[in-house]
Design a protein around this motif. Structure first.
Motif, PDB file in Angstrom:
ATOM      1  N   LYS A 329       0.851  -1.200   0.004  1.00  0.00           N
ATOM      2  CA  LYS A 329       0.078   0.047  -0.184  1.00  0.00           C
ATOM      3  C   LYS A 329       0.804   1.225  -0.013  1.00  0.00           C
ATOM      4  CE  LYS A 329      -3.741  -2.084   2.500  1.00  0.00           C
ATOM      5  NZ  LYS A 329      -4.820  -1.819   1.482  1.00  0.00           N
ATOM      6  N   PHE A 330       1.913   1.167   0.714  1.00  0.00           N
ATOM      7  CA  PHE A 330       2.778   2.379   0.954  1.00  0.00           C
ATOM      8  C   PHE A 330       3.589   2.653  -0.457  1.00  0.00           C
ATOM      9  CE2 PHE A 330       6.920   4.530   2.714  1.00  0.00           C
ATOM     10  CZ  PHE A 330       6.017   5.870   3.103  1.00  0.00           C
ATOM     11  N   LEU A 331       3.937   1.694  -1.318  1.00  0.00           N
ATOM     12  CA  LEU A 331       4.679   1.858  -2.288  1.00  0.00           C
ATOM     13  C   LEU A 331       3.700   2.413  -3.366  1.00  0.00           C
ATOM     14  CD1 LEU A 331       7.074  -1.127  -2.203  1.00  0.00           C
ATOM     15  CD2 LEU A 331       7.756   1.396  -2.213  1.00  0.00           C
ATOM     16  N   ASP A 332       2.688   1.805  -3.256  1.00  0.00           N
ATOM     17  CA  ASP A 332       1.494   2.290  -4.389  1.00  0.00           C
ATOM     18  C   ASP A 332       1.100   3.538  -4.222  1.00  0.00           C
ATOM     19  OD1 ASP A 332       1.106   0.087  -5.698  1.00  0.00           O
ATOM     20  OD2 ASP A 332      -0.924  -0.674  -4.564  1.00  0.00           O
ATOM     21  N   PHE A 333       1.176   4.054  -2.742  1.00  0.00           N
ATOM     22  CA  PHE A 333       1.017   5.434  -2.392  1.00  0.00           C
ATOM     23  C   PHE A 333       1.942   6.428  -2.909  1.00  0.00           C
ATOM     24  CE2 PHE A 333       0.454   9.063   0.511  1.00  0.00           C
ATOM     25  CZ  PHE A 333      -0.881   9.231   0.402  1.00  0.00           C
ATOM     26  N   ILE A 334       3.205   5.875  -2.800  1.00  0.00           N
ATOM     27  CA  ILE A 334       4.647   6.932  -3.232  1.00  0.00           C
ATOM     28  C   ILE A 334       4.635   6.929  -4.767  1.00  0.00           C
ATOM     29  CG2 ILE A 334       6.912   6.567  -3.609  1.00  0.00           C
ATOM     30  CD1 ILE A 334       7.022   5.647  -0.485  1.00  0.00           C
ATOM     31  N   TYR A 335       3.992   5.790  -5.463  1.00  0.00           N
ATOM     32  CA  TYR A 335       4.316   5.966  -6.984  1.00  0.00           C
ATOM     33  C   TYR A 335       3.039   6.546  -7.365  1.00  0.00           C
ATOM     34  CZ  TYR A 335       8.588   3.586  -7.276  1.00  0.00           C
ATOM     35  OH  TYR A 335      10.058   2.968  -6.931  1.00  0.00           O
ATOM     36  N   GLU A 336       2.122   7.083  -6.874  1.00  0.00           N
ATOM     37  CA  GLU A 336       0.673   7.526  -7.364  1.00  0.00           C
ATOM     38  C   GLU A 336       1.075   8.576  -8.178  1.00  0.00           C
ATOM     39  OE1 GLU A 336      -2.173   8.880  -4.656  1.00  0.00           O
ATOM     40  OE2 GLU A 336      -2.901   6.872  -4.128  1.00  0.00           O
ATOM     41  N   ASP A 337       0.554   8.919  -9.399  1.00  0.00           N
ATOM     42  CA  ASP A 337       1.370   9.758 -10.664  1.00  0.00           C
ATOM     43  C   ASP A 337       1.418  10.966 -10.096  1.00  0.00           C
ATOM     44  OD1 ASP A 337       1.027   7.517 -12.152  1.00  0.00           O
ATOM     45  OD2 ASP A 337      -0.188   8.204 -13.466  1.00  0.00           O
ATOM     46  N   GLY A 338       0.486  11.587  -9.488  1.00  0.00           N
ATOM     47  CA  GLY A 338       0.601  13.211  -9.096  1.00  0.00           C
ATOM     48  C   GLY A 338       1.572  13.242  -8.078  1.00  0.00           C
ATOM     49  N   ARG A 339       1.852  12.487  -7.085  1.00  0.00           N
ATOM     50  CA  ARG A 339       2.673  12.560  -5.901  1.00  0.00           C
ATOM     51  C   ARG A 339       4.180  12.213  -6.522  1.00  0.00           C
ATOM     52  NH1 ARG A 339       0.278   9.488  -3.162  1.00  0.00           N
ATOM     53  NH2 ARG A 339      -1.144  11.148  -1.953  1.00  0.00           N
ATOM     54  N   TYR A 340       4.262  11.360  -7.545  1.00  0.00           N
ATOM     55  CA  TYR A 340       5.622  10.823  -7.978  1.00  0.00           C
ATOM     56  C   TYR A 340       6.051  11.875  -8.733  1.00  0.00           C
ATOM     57  CZ  TYR A 340       9.269   8.256 -10.068  1.00  0.00           C
ATOM     58  OH  TYR A 340      10.468   7.705 -10.592  1.00  0.00           O
ATOM     59  N   GLU A 341       5.063  12.419  -9.635  1.00  0.00           N
ATOM     60  CA  GLU A 341       5.684  13.563 -10.585  1.00  0.00           C
ATOM     61  C   GLU A 341       6.062  14.862  -9.831  1.00  0.00           C
ATOM     62  OE1 GLU A 341       3.489  16.630 -13.610  1.00  0.00           O
ATOM     63  OE2 GLU A 341       2.512  14.691 -13.241  1.00  0.00           O
ATOM     64  N   GLU A 342       5.397  14.986  -8.778  1.00  0.00           N
ATOM     65  CA  GLU A 342       6.070  16.358  -7.886  1.00  0.00           C
ATOM     66  C   GLU A 342       7.292  15.957  -7.317  1.00  0.00           C
ATOM     67  OE1 GLU A 342       5.169  18.337  -3.478  1.00  0.00           O
ATOM     68  OE2 GLU A 342       3.606  16.752  -4.538  1.00  0.00           O
ATOM     69  N   PHE A 343       7.667  14.920  -7.100  1.00  0.00           N
ATOM     70  CA  PHE A 343       9.069  14.564  -6.536  1.00  0.00           C
ATOM     71  C   PHE A 343      10.169  14.586  -7.570  1.00  0.00           C
ATOM     72  CE2 PHE A 343      12.833  11.894  -5.305  1.00  0.00           C
ATOM     73  CZ  PHE A 343      12.886  12.079  -4.018  1.00  0.00           C
ATOM     74  N   VAL A 344       9.721  13.982  -8.904  1.00  0.00           N
ATOM     75  CA  VAL A 344      10.694  13.858  -9.817  1.00  0.00           C
ATOM     76  C   VAL A 344      11.138  15.395 -10.393  1.00  0.00           C
ATOM     77  CG1 VAL A 344      10.790  13.631 -12.113  1.00  0.00           C
ATOM     78  CG2 VAL A 344       9.960  11.734 -10.717  1.00  0.00           C
ATOM     79  N   LEU A 345      10.024  16.146 -10.379  1.00  0.00           N
ATOM     80  CA  LEU A 345      10.219  17.725 -10.796  1.00  0.00           C
ATOM     81  C   LEU A 345      11.061  18.559  -9.641  1.00  0.00           C
ATOM     82  CD1 LEU A 345       6.982  18.402 -12.608  1.00  0.00           C
ATOM     83  CD2 LEU A 345       9.052  17.895 -13.677  1.00  0.00           C
ATOM     84  N   ARG A 346      10.656  18.302  -8.508  1.00  0.00           N
ATOM     85  CA  ARG A 346      11.317  18.974  -7.437  1.00  0.00           C
ATOM     86  C   ARG A 346      12.725  18.563  -7.516  1.00  0.00           C
ATOM     87  NH1 ARG A 346       9.029  19.697  -1.238  1.00  0.00           N
ATOM     88  NH2 ARG A 346       7.135  19.441  -2.401  1.00  0.00           N
ATOM     89  N   GLU A 347      12.929  17.549  -7.324  1.00  0.00           N
ATOM     90  CA  GLU A 347      14.606  17.168  -7.236  1.00  0.00           C
ATOM     91  C   GLU A 347      15.217  17.093  -8.647  1.00  0.00           C
ATOM     92  OE1 GLU A 347      15.824  16.927  -4.478  1.00  0.00           O
ATOM     93  OE2 GLU A 347      14.468  16.456  -2.913  1.00  0.00           O
ATOM     94  N   GLY A 348      14.640  17.214  -9.721  1.00  0.00           N
ATOM     95  CA  GLY A 348      15.215  17.211 -11.103  1.00  0.00           C
ATOM     96  C   GLY A 348      16.003  15.901 -11.510  1.00  0.00           C
TER      97      GLY A 348
END
Length: 424
Positions: A329-348
């Protein structure tokens, strides 16, 4: 047999199994690491993540808060640890028999070899498993089991200060070692600033070794065997040492980190360096007036262009409170598209799941180019159990070679022997 009789028999068998456990002390892995199907069961996840920037900890703290709100019966204990001390921190936890349920870092195979990791095949949901780019999953697989999944990835390229290049009459980045040497000398002589930044510090030396191993036509391994002291690799490190001795690099490759060198380039005191695509998100933000561009990593004349990819991965340790359903459940949550996209863009970083990658590539030509490039990238051999020992042995190698305490051949012979010893 009646339903009542079946129930009594089942209870008798269960009591016999529990009695056997008590008297023999043999507890199966399923008992130690239960998977619960009860949605009301209490669960705990201990989670250790690498710190990429000052934004990393607040981001994950918010993720944990949102997750615990959605799943109030799952408690997440978070630690975000700076890369400089991350290895020692989690190794201390493991030595005390207190490993985290989830760890985000960049090595794993020695843990898998020692039987310390859960298989991600038993944790990942089908929906999440199908999201990953297949070619990014290969390095997390050992002996037919998926022990890690990629969280973020980067590609390495040559970044340069366009103003410096223009002032000294350079119109394009160097593509070969000869070009690199000539351009660095021109920058040094004309602008009186350092030509080429080299990071041989504890956290990056294996990257620069890789640039010049692969750039010479060599690499860490060949045909599945360690080939660290190959003639090509020796030639690559010898060329790098010669650049340093000729004053064409920055003066302290074994002291000044890549992040510090990026700031030096931003300040107009360094012509070029090799870095990851996170450069594009971090440095222009810090130096908004900077004019920069990028090109391929220079290689020896006659060699094919080089793309180096780097991954950071999730792994799950076997603990006395492992709950695979909660982890899923936690990994599914972390990789939810909107949430994961935020991390990728924030950290480059570059995304490792297709849903987010396709969206970002459609709106950003640079992202599309990077995602296309990484398909053919070379990666560190992180799925070899000896890699951890090799990586650790490189940490003081830069200073040793640059100061002439060992020749490049002697240093690489030593690394090769360590790799062979740890492979036995």
């Amino acid at each position: 047999m009646s339903q009542t009789g079946k129930t009594k028999t089942a209870w008798s068998l269960l009591l016999l199994q529990l009695t056997a456990i008590v008297f023999t002390g043999c507890i199966s892995e399923d008992v130690l690491h239960p998977v619960t199907s009860d949605p009301d069961a209490k669960a705990m996840i201990t989670f250790v993540a690498a710190e990429y920037s000052t934004s990393t900890k607040p981001y994950f703290e918010n993720v944990v808060k949102e997750f615990e709100t959605k799943y109030p019966n799952i408690k997440v204990e978070l630690q975000v640890i700076n890369w400089d001390i991350l290895d020692s921190a989690y190794n201390t936890m493991i030595s005390r028999n207190q490993p985290p349920d989830l760890l985000l870092t960049n090595i794993y195979a020695h843990f898998a070899k020692d039987g310390l990791l859960n298989s991600m095949d038993d944790i990942l949901s089908t929906e999440l498993k199908d999201k990953f780019y297949p070619y990014l999953m290969d390095s997390g697989r050992m002996l037919g089991k998926q022990y890690t999944v990629p969280y973020v990835t980067t590609i390495r390229e040559l970044y340069y200060n366009k103003d410096i290049f223009n002032e000294v009459g350079l119109t394009e980045p160097p593509k070969t070692w000869r070009d690199l040497e000539e351009d660095a000398r021109k920058i040094k002589n004309t602008k009186q600033v350092d030509g080429f930044g080299v990071d041989l510090t504890d956290n990056e030396i294996w990257a620069y070794l890789s640039y010049f191993f692969y750039g010479a036509g060599g690499g860490w391994m060949k045909d599945g065997e360690w080939a660290i002291n190959s003639p090509e690799n020796v030639e690559g490190i010898t060329f790098l040492k010669n650049l340093y001795e000729d004053g064409l690099t920055d003066p302290e490759p074994a002291v000044t980190t890549r992040d510090e060198k990026q700031r030096i380039l931003g300040n107009g005191k360094l012509g070029m360096l090799i870095s990851g695509n996170y450069f594009e998100a971090v440095v222009p933000h810090e130096y908004p007036g900077l004019k920069w561009a990028k090109g391929p990593i220079p290689v020896k004349e006659g060699q094919t262009p080089l793309v180096l990819g780097v991954q950071d991965v999730w792994m799950s340790f076997k603990t006395d409170h492992t709950n695979k359903e909660a982890l899923s459940k936690f990994l599914d949550f972390i990789y939810e598209d909107g949430r994961y996209e935020e991390f990728v863009l924030r950290e480059g970083f570059l995304p490792t799941i297709r849903t987010v990658g396709s969206k970002l590539a459609a709106n950003d030509p640079s992202m599309k180019q990077n995602l296309d490039s990484i398909k053919s990238a070379k990666f560190y051999p992180i799925n070899n159990p000896a890699w951890s020992a090799v990586l650790n042995a490189t940490r003081n190698m830069g200073q040793t070679v640059l100061l002439g305490q060992m020749t490049p051949k002697q240093a690489l012979d030593r690394l090769q022997q360590i790799a062979l010893d740890k492979s036995r």
